[in-house]
Design a protein around this motif. Sequence first.
Motif, short mmCIF file in Angstrom:
data_model
loop_
_atom_site.label_atom_id
_atom_site.label_comp_id
_atom_site.label_asym_id
_atom_site.label_seq_id
_atom_site.Cartn_x
_atom_site.Cartn_y
_atom_site.Cartn_z
N ASP A 95 0.82 -1.21 0.00
CA ASP A 95 0.00 0.00 0.00
C ASP A 95 0.86 1.26 0.00
N LEU A 96 1.95 1.24 0.77
CA LEU A 96 2.88 2.37 0.75
C LEU A 96 3.46 2.54 -0.65
N LEU A 97 3.80 1.43 -1.28
CA LEU A 97 4.33 1.47 -2.64
C LEU A 97 3.30 2.07 -3.60
N CYS A 98 2.04 1.66 -3.44
CA CYS A 98 0.97 2.19 -4.30
C CYS A 98 0.81 3.69 -4.10
N GLN A 99 0.88 4.15 -2.85
CA GLN A 99 0.71 5.57 -2.59
C GLN A 99 1.83 6.39 -3.22
N ILE A 100 3.03 5.84 -3.25
CA ILE A 100 4.14 6.53 -3.92
C ILE A 100 3.89 6.58 -5.43
N TYR A 101 3.45 5.47 -6.01
CA TYR A 101 3.12 5.47 -7.44
C TYR A 101 2.02 6.49 -7.76
N ILE A 102 1.00 6.54 -6.90
CA ILE A 102 -0.12 7.45 -7.13
C ILE A 102 0.35 8.90 -7.07
N SER A 103 1.20 9.21 -6.08
CA SER A 103 1.71 10.58 -5.99
C SER A 103 2.58 10.93 -7.19
N LYS A 104 3.39 9.97 -7.63
CA LYS A 104 4.20 10.21 -8.84
C LYS A 104 3.29 10.49 -10.04
N ALA A 105 2.21 9.74 -10.14
CA ALA A 105 1.26 9.94 -11.25
C ALA A 105 0.66 11.33 -11.20
N GLN A 106 0.31 11.79 -9.98
CA GLN A 106 -0.28 13.12 -9.84
C GLN A 106 0.70 14.21 -10.22
N TYR A 107 1.96 14.07 -9.82
CA TYR A 107 2.97 15.08 -10.16
C TYR A 107 3.22 15.10 -11.67
N CYS A 108 3.28 13.90 -12.28
CA CYS A 108 3.45 13.84 -13.75
C CYS A 108 2.28 14.51 -14.45
N LEU A 109 1.08 14.30 -13.92
CA LEU A 109 -0.11 14.91 -14.51
C LEU A 109 -0.02 16.43 -14.45
N LEU A 110 0.40 16.96 -13.30
CA LEU A 110 0.55 18.41 -13.16
C LEU A 110 1.63 18.96 -14.08
N ASN A 111 2.57 18.11 -14.44
CA ASN A 111 3.66 18.52 -15.33
C ASN A 111 3.38 18.18 -16.79
N ASN A 112 2.12 17.81 -17.07
CA ASN A 112 1.68 17.50 -18.44
C ASN A 112 2.35 16.25 -19.01
N GLN A 113 2.86 15.37 -18.16
CA GLN A 113 3.48 14.13 -18.60
C GLN A 113 2.41 13.02 -18.50
N TYR A 114 1.50 13.02 -19.46
CA TYR A 114 0.32 12.18 -19.37
C TYR A 114 0.64 10.69 -19.43
N LEU A 115 1.52 10.29 -20.34
CA LEU A 115 1.85 8.88 -20.48
C LEU A 115 2.56 8.35 -19.23
N GLN A 116 3.46 9.16 -18.66
CA GLN A 116 4.13 8.76 -17.43
C GLN A 116 3.14 8.66 -16.28
N SER A 117 2.18 9.58 -16.25
CA SER A 117 1.14 9.54 -15.23
C SER A 117 0.33 8.25 -15.35
N LEU A 118 -0.07 7.92 -16.56
CA LEU A 118 -0.84 6.70 -16.80
C LEU A 118 -0.05 5.46 -16.38
N ASP A 119 1.23 5.46 -16.65
CA ASP A 119 2.09 4.33 -16.29
C ASP A 119 2.12 4.11 -14.78
N ASN A 120 2.26 5.20 -14.01
CA ASN A 120 2.33 5.08 -12.55
C ASN A 120 0.97 4.69 -11.95
N TYR A 121 -0.11 5.25 -12.47
CA TYR A 121 -1.43 4.84 -12.00
C TYR A 121 -1.65 3.34 -12.27
N THR A 122 -1.20 2.88 -13.44
CA THR A 122 -1.38 1.47 -13.80
C THR A 122 -0.60 0.56 -12.87
N LYS A 123 0.61 0.97 -12.48
CA LYS A 123 1.40 0.17 -11.53
C LYS A 123 0.66 0.02 -10.21
#
Length: 468
Positions: free
Chosen positions: A234-262
């Motif tokens: 769960d801790l690992l998932c929360q880190i992936y989710i936060s990474k996805a959110q930061y990528c989204l804010l930085n317009n890195q959509y594919l990277q965001s999708l990748d982290n959400y998927t993990k």
Amino acid sequence: MEEFEILDFHQLQQEKEGIDQAAQFLQKKIQNGFKVSIVIKKQHKFALPPLQQKKNDLFSKQHQPIDLISQSSEIIENNDKQGSLTSSHSYSSIKMNKKQLTIPPTQNETPIQDQEEEKSIKSDDDQISLKYNKNNSFKHSLKDNILSQKIQKGLLFQRDGKSKLAVEKMMDVYKEGNEKLKSCQDQQQISVLIIICIQSLCYASQIFKQLGQFNEALRCLDKCLSQFEINDFDLLCQIYISKAQYCLLNNQYLQSLDNYTKALIQYEQVNWKLEIAKLLVKISFVYALLSKSKQFKKTGDFADAKKICYEGLSILQNKLNNSDPRIYETYYTLGCIFYLEKEYDFALEYLDQSKQGFIKLYGEKHQSIIKILNLQGVINHLQGNSINAMELYEQIVCLYGESLSFGLALVLNNLALAYLDRMKFKSAKLSFEKAITILKVYLNEQHPTFQRIEKNQKLVLAATLSYM
């Protein structure tokens, strides 16, 4: 996955040449397993405001209102004027890749399949809190450690609005803890130092996010993943989710999708339905952004985004009661998807459902309503109804009160444009001036958002001269 088909009843009658044929068409759809939603599409006919005739000359794409949805990438790394993740479960086995040193695992390392999920509400903006099932000796050792005390001092700086000092303190703690790990021999002290390093990185990441420095925020989380092997799923998932959110804010959509998927893969393995549903909703929004930016090509489109979001909504409705805020948040996401697709009538209907739900829960003056009001204002603005847009923006300004936040500056920009549309030149001038004053606290004057609003301000003179 359930199949959903949104049908405009007026178009349906035209395509099938009458009500009888439409009924047969619908019956066939339902027999084939489709869940059909009939929508009577409203035909809005707004009166053009006085300035509308000259709008093509005065308002380019750069002068349109800021929706805070597709424009999120503007708040990026250049934000140098100013200036971790939440887990409701136990801190688990974490070991340093370099030294292969392990903290004893806790109950969360091997999750139970189909276990009863928590009904508590976790905000996506909460911090990562590492909770431990350790003995009293370990807890005291962690609490009394001088580096833990330095983290608390850093949090005090953050609370007082001294974000740059706070993030410097967190990074100093991480560096000092990392140095001590190189020579430490005591297993319990090693465990304490690893936890402190991860805490400091997570806090630093969130402060960088608040400063708009999303690349730095991502680097902090990448250090957590690269330097330590995290076995708490769960801790690992929360880190992936936060990474996805930061990528989204930085317009890195594919990277965001990748982290959400993990994260989604991790939660699917233990069948945590609520977390799966929340991630499906988040992924649907990224799909919509990718569709709008045409990065997907043949990989997906708005139809896929809506199907994924409806699936997430279906799970939430089965697991939660109808007054749960996560359902209203999903209505907001659907509103965003239809907005990005430029289906403004559908977008407004979902946004209104979301707003009414939050008002029932929290009242009309709650901060959670701001983003809904702004998007409603933007849609009305784009449809030519600047009177409604102006009223919605003014509501938001009242909700912000005395707070001089970055979001208020963007709303003041939108309000000023609505004032211009209604020929309220003095009010527009004052709104632009206040927006720029606030932005100077947060942004360098070369920042794209700052320059965009400064460029908008010049419209006041142009619009005034055009009516002299």
